[in-house]
Design a protein around this motif. Structure first.
Motif, PDB file in Angstrom:
ATOM      1  N   TYR A  64       0.848  -1.204   0.000  1.00 16.30           N
ATOM      2  CA  TYR A  64       0.000   0.000   0.000  1.00 16.30           C
ATOM      3  C   TYR A  64       0.877   1.244   0.000  1.00 16.30           C
ATOM      4  N   LEU A  65       1.835   1.251   0.894  1.00 15.16           N
ATOM      5  CA  LEU A  65       2.740   2.388   1.030  1.00 15.16           C
ATOM      6  C   LEU A  65       3.491   2.662  -0.269  1.00 15.16           C
ATOM      7  N   ALA A  66       3.851   1.613  -0.978  1.00 14.32           N
ATOM      8  CA  ALA A  66       4.564   1.768  -2.249  1.00 14.32           C
ATOM      9  C   ALA A  66       3.655   2.282  -3.366  1.00 14.32           C
ATOM     10  N   ALA A  67       2.381   1.900  -3.349  1.00 10.97           N
ATOM     11  CA  ALA A  67       1.472   2.218  -4.449  1.00 10.97           C
ATOM     12  C   ALA A  67       0.753   3.557  -4.309  1.00 10.97           C
ATOM     13  N   VAL A  68       0.485   3.995  -3.097  1.00 14.20           N
ATOM     14  CA  VAL A  68      -0.394   5.151  -2.899  1.00 14.20           C
ATOM     15  C   VAL A  68       0.175   6.483  -3.406  1.00 14.20           C
ATOM     16  N   PRO A  69       1.476   6.793  -3.330  1.00 13.49           N
ATOM     17  CA  PRO A  69       1.939   8.109  -3.784  1.00 13.49           C
ATOM     18  C   PRO A  69       1.595   8.423  -5.244  1.00 13.49           C
ATOM     19  N   ALA A  70       1.740   7.483  -6.144  1.00 14.33           N
ATOM     20  CA  ALA A  70       1.437   7.742  -7.562  1.00 14.33           C
ATOM     21  C   ALA A  70      -0.048   8.026  -7.762  1.00 14.33           C
ATOM     22  N   ILE A  71      -0.892   7.349  -7.003  1.00 14.28           N
ATOM     23  CA  ILE A  71      -2.339   7.571  -7.126  1.00 14.28           C
ATOM     24  C   ILE A  71      -2.698   8.945  -6.576  1.00 14.28           C
ATOM     25  N   LEU A  72      -2.072   9.340  -5.473  1.00 13.03           N
ATOM     26  CA  LEU A  72      -2.292  10.681  -4.929  1.00 13.03           C
ATOM     27  C   LEU A  72      -1.880  11.749  -5.934  1.00 13.03           C
ATOM     28  N   GLU A  73      -0.712  11.584  -6.515  1.00 10.84           N
ATOM     29  CA  GLU A  73      -0.206  12.559  -7.487  1.00 10.84           C
ATOM     30  C   GLU A  73      -1.146  12.688  -8.678  1.00 10.84           C
ATOM     31  N   PRO A  98      -7.676  19.960  -3.698  1.00  5.02           N
ATOM     32  CA  PRO A  98      -8.288  21.223  -4.103  1.00  5.02           C
ATOM     33  C   PRO A  98      -9.698  21.428  -3.538  1.00  5.02           C
ATOM     34  N   SER A  99     -10.408  20.329  -3.242  1.00  2.17           N
ATOM     35  CA  SER A  99     -11.783  20.410  -2.745  1.00  2.17           C
ATOM     36  C   SER A  99     -12.185  19.069  -2.136  1.00  2.17           C
ATOM     37  N   LYS A 100     -13.321  19.064  -1.428  1.00  2.00           N
ATOM     38  CA  LYS A 100     -13.840  17.796  -0.917  1.00  2.00           C
ATOM     39  C   LYS A 100     -14.188  16.858  -2.064  1.00  2.00           C
ATOM     40  N   GLU A 101     -14.689  17.421  -3.152  1.00  2.00           N
ATOM     41  CA  GLU A 101     -15.035  16.601  -4.311  1.00  2.00           C
ATOM     42  C   GLU A 101     -13.793  15.912  -4.885  1.00  2.00           C
ATOM     43  N   ALA A 102     -12.682  16.647  -4.933  1.00  2.00           N
ATOM     44  CA  ALA A 102     -11.433  16.059  -5.432  1.00  2.00           C
ATOM     45  C   ALA A 102     -10.941  14.955  -4.491  1.00  2.00           C
ATOM     46  N   ALA A 103     -11.067  15.183  -3.187  1.00  2.00           N
ATOM     47  CA  ALA A 103     -10.661  14.160  -2.216  1.00  2.00           C
ATOM     48  C   ALA A 103     -11.518  12.906  -2.370  1.00  2.00           C
ATOM     49  N   ARG A 104     -12.815  13.094  -2.522  1.00  2.00           N
ATOM     50  CA  ARG A 104     -13.717  11.958  -2.728  1.00  2.00           C
ATOM     51  C   ARG A 104     -13.404  11.254  -4.048  1.00  2.00           C
ATOM     52  N   GLY A 105     -13.056  12.034  -5.071  1.00  2.00           N
ATOM     53  CA  GLY A 105     -12.692  11.447  -6.355  1.00  2.00           C
ATOM     54  C   GLY A 105     -11.489  10.531  -6.231  1.00  2.00           C
ATOM     55  N   TRP A 106     -10.499  10.954  -5.428  1.00  2.00           N
ATOM     56  CA  TRP A 106      -9.337  10.100  -5.180  1.00  2.00           C
ATOM     57  C   TRP A 106      -9.743   8.870  -4.390  1.00  2.00           C
ATOM     58  N   TYR A 107     -10.443   9.087  -3.279  1.00  2.00           N
ATOM     59  CA  TYR A 107     -10.799   7.981  -2.387  1.00  2.00           C
ATOM     60  C   TYR A 107     -11.652   6.936  -3.099  1.00  2.00           C
ATOM     61  N   ASP A 108     -12.581   7.380  -3.931  1.00  2.00           N
ATOM     62  CA  ASP A 108     -13.495   6.471  -4.629  1.00  2.00           C
ATOM     63  C   ASP A 108     -12.953   5.958  -5.959  1.00  2.00           C
ATOM     64  N   SER A 109     -11.781   6.428  -6.382  1.00  2.00           N
ATOM     65  CA  SER A 109     -11.234   6.039  -7.685  1.00  2.00           C
ATOM     66  C   SER A 109     -10.952   4.535  -7.730  1.00  2.00           C
ATOM     67  N   PRO A 110     -11.087   3.936  -8.902  1.00  2.00           N
ATOM     68  CA  PRO A 110     -10.769   2.507  -9.035  1.00  2.00           C
ATOM     69  C   PRO A 110      -9.337   2.184  -8.623  1.00  2.00           C
ATOM     70  N   GLU A 111      -8.403   3.091  -8.914  1.00  2.00           N
ATOM     71  CA  GLU A 111      -6.996   2.854  -8.572  1.00  2.00           C
ATOM     72  C   GLU A 111      -6.806   2.744  -7.055  1.00  2.00           C
ATOM     73  N   TYR A 112      -7.459   3.656  -6.317  1.00  2.00           N
ATOM     74  CA  TYR A 112      -7.315   3.607  -4.865  1.00  2.00           C
ATOM     75  C   TYR A 112      -8.112   2.452  -4.277  1.00  2.00           C
ATOM     76  N   GLN A 113      -9.284   2.211  -4.806  1.00  2.00           N
ATOM     77  CA  GLN A 113     -10.091   1.102  -4.291  1.00  2.00           C
ATOM     78  C   GLN A 113      -9.390  -0.238  -4.486  1.00  2.00           C
ATOM     79  N   ASP A 114      -8.530  -0.335  -5.503  1.00  2.00           N
ATOM     80  CA  ASP A 114      -7.760  -1.564  -5.720  1.00  2.00           C
ATOM     81  C   ASP A 114      -6.760  -1.846  -4.594  1.00  2.00           C
ATOM     82  N   ILE A 115      -6.308  -0.792  -3.882  1.00  2.00           N
ATOM     83  CA  ILE A 115      -5.287  -0.996  -2.844  1.00  2.00           C
ATOM     84  C   ILE A 115      -5.773  -0.692  -1.433  1.00  2.00           C
ATOM     85  N   ILE A 116      -6.933  -0.099  -1.271  1.00  2.00           N
ATOM     86  CA  ILE A 116      -7.388   0.329   0.054  1.00  2.00           C
ATOM     87  C   ILE A 116      -7.437  -0.817   1.061  1.00  2.00           C
TER      88      ILE A 116
END
Length: 96
Positions: A20-29, A59-77
């Protein structure tokens, strides 16, 4: 309007968590997030805080939710949720 995601947790299985630690920075960026703090030895001054604290700026709550709900993040959460105990909070920036 900026928004912040604050994580505070205890790692129970470091070997299982490390991917998780290795994968999350690229998804955040890719989602425009900025890591403001990432401390694996944070100190509780009140309450029952855990040893890992991470503060992310979006940039916004919507952007944070977009990251959290993204398929890329959901794959590693699950790598974090299954191997850590803690919490996450989403908040608007001050004065917003």
């Amino acid at each position: 309007m900026s928004a912040y995601l604050v994580f505070n947790y205890r790692i129970n299985d470091r070997d299982a968590y490390d991917p998780y630690l290795a994968a999350v920075p690229a998804i955040l960026e890719a989602h425009g997030a900025e890591i403001l703090a990432a401390d694996f030895d944070s100190e509780a001054v009140e309450g029952d805080a855990r040893h890992v604290t991470v503060v992310l700026k979006f940039p916004s709550k919507e952007a944070a939710r977009g990251w959290y709900d993204s398929p890329e993040y959901q794959d590693i959460i699950g790598l974090r949720l299954d191997n850590c105990d803690g919490m996450a909070v989403l908040a608007n920036g001050a004065g917003q």
